[in-house]
Design a protein around this motif. Structure first.
Motif: not given
Length: 75
Positions: A1-26
């Motif tokens: 598996m390719a090595e991923r940048d920790p900052e990119r992983i953090k951004k992906d997690i934050d984006q997923a968290r925001q999408q999940l929060a929006s879905t839960v609100d809806i």
């Protein structure tokens, strides 16, 4: 598996968290009992105010009045 940048992983997690929060609100808004009751009431009023339904209800009401009068007279 390719090595991923920790900052990119953090951004992906934050984006997923925001999408999940929006879905839960809806979903919370849709499942709100007040919203469900308001929607059901609006559908019922829309159905009852149709001319065909109003005429049917008037006919049934008139029939009930006639039956009540006949019952009172036959006592």
């Amino acid at each position: 598996m390719a090595e991923r940048d920790p900052e990119r992983i953090k951004k992906d997690i934050d984006q997923a968290r925001q999408q999940l929060a929006s879905t839960v609100d809806i979903l919370a808004e849709r499942a709100n009992p007040r919203q469900l009751a308001d929607r059901a009431k609006a559908r019922a009023v829309e159905f009852v105010t149709q001319p065909v339904v109003m005429a049917s209800l008037a006919g049934v009401g008139g029939l009930l009045v006639i039956l009540a009068i006949r019952r009172i007279r036959n006592r």
